[in-house]
Design an enzyme around this catalytic site. Structure first.
Site, short mmCIF file in Angstrom:
data_model
loop_
_atom_site.label_atom_id
_atom_site.label_comp_id
_atom_site.label_asym_id
_atom_site.label_seq_id
_atom_site.Cartn_x
_atom_site.Cartn_y
_atom_site.Cartn_z
CE LYS A 1 117.36 -115.72 48.71
NZ LYS A 1 117.33 -116.85 46.84
NE ARG B 1 111.22 -116.67 49.35
CZ ARG B 1 112.26 -116.98 49.88
NH1 ARG B 1 112.91 -116.86 50.82
NH2 ARG B 1 112.60 -118.24 48.90
NE ARG C 1 119.55 -125.32 48.09
CZ ARG C 1 119.39 -124.50 47.99
NH1 ARG C 1 119.86 -123.21 47.91
NH2 ARG C 1 117.65 -124.30 47.91
NE ARG D 1 115.96 -125.97 50.88
CZ ARG D 1 116.40 -124.61 50.91
NH1 ARG D 1 117.76 -124.34 51.37
NH2 ARG D 1 115.30 -124.24 50.09
NE ARG E 1 112.63 -123.35 46.59
CZ ARG E 1 113.82 -123.71 46.60
NH1 ARG E 1 113.40 -124.90 46.32
NH2 ARG E 1 114.63 -122.96 46.94
P1 AMP Z 1 114.90 -120.29 51.66
O1 AMP Z 1 115.53 -121.18 52.06
O2 AMP Z 1 115.17 -118.40 51.35
O3 AMP Z 1 114.63 -121.01 49.58
O4 AMP Z 1 113.31 -120.24 51.99
C1 AMP Z 1 112.68 -121.58 51.83
C2 AMP Z 1 111.51 -121.63 51.89
O5 AMP Z 1 110.86 -121.51 52.95
C3 AMP Z 1 110.39 -120.88 50.68
O6 AMP Z 1 110.33 -121.68 49.57
C4 AMP Z 1 109.19 -119.95 51.38
O7 AMP Z 1 108.14 -121.45 50.93
C5 AMP Z 1 109.90 -120.21 52.78
N1 AMP Z 1 110.53 -119.14 53.09
C6 AMP Z 1 111.25 -118.32 53.19
N2 AMP Z 1 111.19 -116.77 53.18
C7 AMP Z 1 110.28 -116.80 53.45
C8 AMP Z 1 109.65 -115.13 53.16
N3 AMP Z 1 110.21 -114.02 53.29
N4 AMP Z 1 108.22 -115.16 52.92
C9 AMP Z 1 107.48 -116.00 52.97
N5 AMP Z 1 108.02 -117.37 52.59
C10 AMP Z 1 109.62 -117.42 52.98
#
Ligand code: AMP
Length: 217
Positions: free
Chosen positions: A13, A88, A127, A160, A171
């Site tokens: 993404k 999400r 990554r 990360r 996740r």
């Molecule tokens: P990402 O970079 O999109 O993979 O997001 C990293 C982390 O941020 C996720 O594993 C969640 O802990 C938090 N996070 C990001 N977007 C959301 C969302 N829409 N709802 C809840 N937690 C989020």
């Protein structure tokens, strides 16, 4: 152009969102990036979110809704944006619909990117992320020109915290438990504007497929 990019962690993404932003001039809004920036600057939002993000759990809806609404209300988000990593949960999807309805707007397209679990695990485990500008790399699939250094800004590349194996497992489970239902939500409401994209290929191939869809809007 109001786009949502959905899909499991590691499906690409972030990479595809950056490509779309460069190609179509849409504003890339990543809730994950906003949260990571808050965590690294140790702001009140960062302190609230850190435990969830680093362990691979979802940040509570109310918090994420607040930051998304705030971001979408800024002048640069008036018309062309792409949400990456949001919504999400079904509650977030419903809240987004309400937010847009208040602005008399709707989503142009929901892009749903998916890939085989083995591919996802491989992508996440290799990554690397630039600590400074957030550019994404992969040790094998998308390596930087100089090992361990960002091509764009020269800073160090890091793993990360939530790309470590235990957080990755959590996740993926969270995606299946909470986020997969968001696809059904959109399938039930805007079926014709939901596009399913095979994310198993190389980033360029997947990017071309997405560009065909978005270019046709
Ligand atoms: P990402 O970079 O999109 O993979 O997001 C990293 C982390 O941020 C996720 O594993 C969640 O802990 C938090 N996070 C990001 N977007 C959301 C969302 N829409 N709802 C809840 N937690 C989020």
């Amino acid at each position: 152009m109001r786009l949502v990019l959905l899909g499991p962690p590691g499906v690409g993404k972030g990479t595809q969102a950056a490509r779309l932003a460069a190609r179509f001039g849409v504003l890339h809004i990543s809730t994950g990036d906003i949260l990571r920036e808050a965590i690294s600057s140790d702001s009140p939002l960062g302190r609230e979110a850190r435990g969830y993000v680093e362990s691979g759990r979802l940040v509570p809806d109310a918090t994420v809704l607040r930051i998304t609404e705030e971001r979408l209300s800024r002048p640069d988000a008036a018309s062309r944006w792409l949400l990456d990593g949001f919504p999400r949960t079904v509650a977030q999807a419903e809240a987004l619909d309400e937010m847009l309805a208040r602005r008399d707007e709707g989503l142009s397209t929901v892009l749903w990117l998916h890939a085989a679990t083995e591919a996802i695990v491989e992508r996440l485990s290799g990554r690397r992320t630039c600590a400074e500008c957030g550019t994404l790399y992969h040790v094998r699939l998308l390596p930087p020109r100089r090992e361990g250094r960002c091509d764009r800004c020269g800073e160090a590349l890091l793993v990360r915290e939530d790309d470590r194996p235990e957080a990755v497992r959590r996740r993926l489970v969270t995606y299946e438990d909470a986020t997969a239902a968001v696809v059904d939500y959109y399938r039930g409401r805007i079926r014709k504007r939901l596009h399913e994209i095979d994310g198993n290929g190389a980033p360029e191939e997947v990017g071309e497929e997405i560009a065909r869809i978005v270019g046709g809007l």
